[in-house]
Design a protein around this motif. Sequence first.
Motif, PDB file in Angstrom:
ATOM      1  N   UNK A  39       0.824  -1.202  -0.018  1.00  0.00           N
ATOM      2  CA  UNK A  39       0.029  -0.095   0.071  1.00  0.00           C
ATOM      3  C   UNK A  39       0.897   1.216   0.038  1.00  0.00           C
ATOM      4  N   UNK A  40       1.884   1.309   0.990  1.00  0.00           N
ATOM      5  CA  UNK A  40       2.746   2.367   0.918  1.00  0.00           C
ATOM      6  C   UNK A  40       3.525   2.477  -0.578  1.00  0.00           C
ATOM      7  N   UNK A  41       3.865   1.531  -1.162  1.00  0.00           N
ATOM      8  CA  UNK A  41       4.733   1.516  -2.266  1.00  0.00           C
ATOM      9  C   UNK A  41       3.844   2.125  -3.355  1.00  0.00           C
ATOM     10  N   UNK A  83      13.239  17.708   0.516  1.00  0.00           N
ATOM     11  CA  UNK A  83      11.986  17.297   0.798  1.00  0.00           C
ATOM     12  C   UNK A  83      11.650  15.838   0.521  1.00  0.00           C
ATOM     13  N   UNK A  84      11.200  15.200   1.664  1.00  0.00           N
ATOM     14  CA  UNK A  84      10.817  13.811   1.661  1.00  0.00           C
ATOM     15  C   UNK A  84       9.355  13.771   1.958  1.00  0.00           C
ATOM     16  N   UNK A  85       8.543  13.119   1.225  1.00  0.00           N
ATOM     17  CA  UNK A  85       6.976  12.966   1.829  1.00  0.00           C
ATOM     18  C   UNK A  85       6.788  11.631   1.855  1.00  0.00           C
ATOM     19  N   UNK A  86       6.187  11.302   2.890  1.00  0.00           N
ATOM     20  CA  UNK A  86       5.733   9.999   3.505  1.00  0.00           C
ATOM     21  C   UNK A  86       4.348   9.742   3.706  1.00  0.00           C
ATOM     22  N   UNK A  87       3.816   8.753   3.177  1.00  0.00           N
ATOM     23  CA  UNK A  87       2.482   8.564   3.616  1.00  0.00           C
ATOM     24  C   UNK A  87       2.257   7.745   4.765  1.00  0.00           C
ATOM     25  N   UNK A  88       1.511   7.877   5.608  1.00  0.00           N
ATOM     26  CA  UNK A  88       1.177   7.463   7.290  1.00  0.00           C
ATOM     27  C   UNK A  88       0.716   8.577   7.825  1.00  0.00           C
ATOM     28  N   UNK A  89       0.388   8.235   9.203  1.00  0.00           N
ATOM     29  CA  UNK A  89      -0.050   8.748  10.450  1.00  0.00           C
ATOM     30  C   UNK A  89       1.106   9.211  11.145  1.00  0.00           C
ATOM     31  N   UNK A  90       0.885  10.266  11.742  1.00  0.00           N
ATOM     32  CA  UNK A  90       2.041  10.945  12.623  1.00  0.00           C
ATOM     33  C   UNK A  90       2.313  10.155  13.913  1.00  0.00           C
ATOM     34  N   UNK A 142       2.154  12.756   6.047  1.00  0.00           N
ATOM     35  CA  UNK A 142       0.593  12.855   6.151  1.00  0.00           C
ATOM     36  C   UNK A 142      -0.207  11.868   5.623  1.00  0.00           C
ATOM     37  N   UNK A 143      -1.461  11.519   6.385  1.00  0.00           N
ATOM     38  CA  UNK A 143      -2.155  10.464   5.916  1.00  0.00           C
ATOM     39  C   UNK A 143      -3.283  10.810   4.787  1.00  0.00           C
ATOM     40  N   UNK A 144      -3.527  12.174   4.380  1.00  0.00           N
ATOM     41  CA  UNK A 144      -4.330  12.407   3.292  1.00  0.00           C
ATOM     42  C   UNK A 144      -3.676  12.409   1.976  1.00  0.00           C
TER      43      UNK A 144
END
Length: 493
Positions: A165-167, A258-265, A238-240
């Motif tokens: 899902x993350x990938x 800048x590195x953007x990560x999908x996830x909850x803090x 950010x999860x959105x």
Amino acid sequence: MIAPATKACVGRRQAVGLCYRVLLWEESALSPEGLFFWRARRRELLAAMRDAGIKGSRGKLAELTQQLAELTRSSIDEPLAAAAEQRRSDAPAALPEALRGDERVLACRLSACSAEILCDLNADEESLDAAIQRWAAALPFTPGAERVIEALSREDAARLQEACRREAAEQDELGLNDAPDEEASAAEPAFHHVTVLAQEAVDALAPAPGRIFVDATLGGGGHSERLLAAGAEVWGIDQDPAARRAARKRLAAYGERLHVIAGNFRNAVELLRERGVASVDGLLADIGISSPQVDCPERGFSFLNDGPLDMRMNPENPRCAADIVNQASESELADILREYGEEHAARAIARRIVRRREQSPITTTKQLADLIADVLPRKGRQHPATRSFQALRIAVNDELGALDELLRTGLSLLRSGGRFAVITFHSLEDRAVKRFFERVTKAEIDRPEWPAPRPNPDYSAKLVFRRPVTAGDDELKRNPRARSAKLRVIEKL
């Protein structure tokens, strides 16, 4: 833009019960010597596992199972990953519909020479062999006779599904998904968020070239933009997905800083350490909901415009507000409204919700807001449903639980002298932050029954501001929503 070595997709269903991991590969992707060793060693392990099973030696069986998994990883998975990397330019542009559209497929990774498929056939009449044959026929390469089929527990399957899902999310945000990015942009409203206490928060963190910061609530990228403009490196979480896309577009000029990560803090420490980041110079969290989420009727956060009763910050969250409203018991509803909304009429509102949903489900924000307005007379400027909507939003997204987890672990990510800044918007959030900051900034603790104060084992930081920072008159004129914002900052000793 460099294309990934693998394409990933993930299905809508979650892993349930026993699942299978199927690995198929092109014969030329692995060396004959490596395959010969794998076959021989696998035969030995399977024979030993059979004997252990007959003898009832559960401990030995578990040990052999682990050895077989490690053998597969070292002899098959790792060489296939290396082969996929070498043939990156040949990686498929899209996943076959036979995989992407199959409800049995929970997740999939596809490269130019291998396919990793997570599937669940427990409730399906089709055999695993038949399904594999059908999937193999759709692959962009011809699989050899060898294959790996592993039975996974629900927990292991869920971990693999989350990794895919993350990938897939990262590829989607980079415009590497199968659908044109322009279509997604046209269907999605613009994400324009007015950043609150932007300068105050960034000044407190003291960014500079060479320093690393975590923006745990990336949003539209307002705070991150100021950190980057000062020369710092930023990891934004950010999860959105709409927020992540907007931030990437807004901050594209800063390139690899800048590195953007999908996830909850709540998982900030884990997410950073998975990427090799052990410590940072500052951590910023802007807790709560963003303006674009409130202003978009389709997200269901506000009663100002009618929309579906959703309220999920992460659209992939399986539970929305309508699920709680229509499924929770009367006592559970009352507890949510009282605890998270500090609503004095929680019991009366919960009772009315239960009566109403017996007639028909409550599915829109207007339906719920009108129902609450019938229970509570309006007093002053605040709508009677304000507290209840806040409570449901917090419950859907487990906001206070996520905040507690970030507070509990966040300091461990900071270097000595690093700063932890949190912006809150209502009393429940601010109370949690205030209590935690007080607990870690007191050198000694005292109790009436003690003869003298004692050293505080949690003492690890000092207050940067003795009182919370709030918005000034100029900012309140530009953005009235900033009136409840409070900034608290501590510095790690």
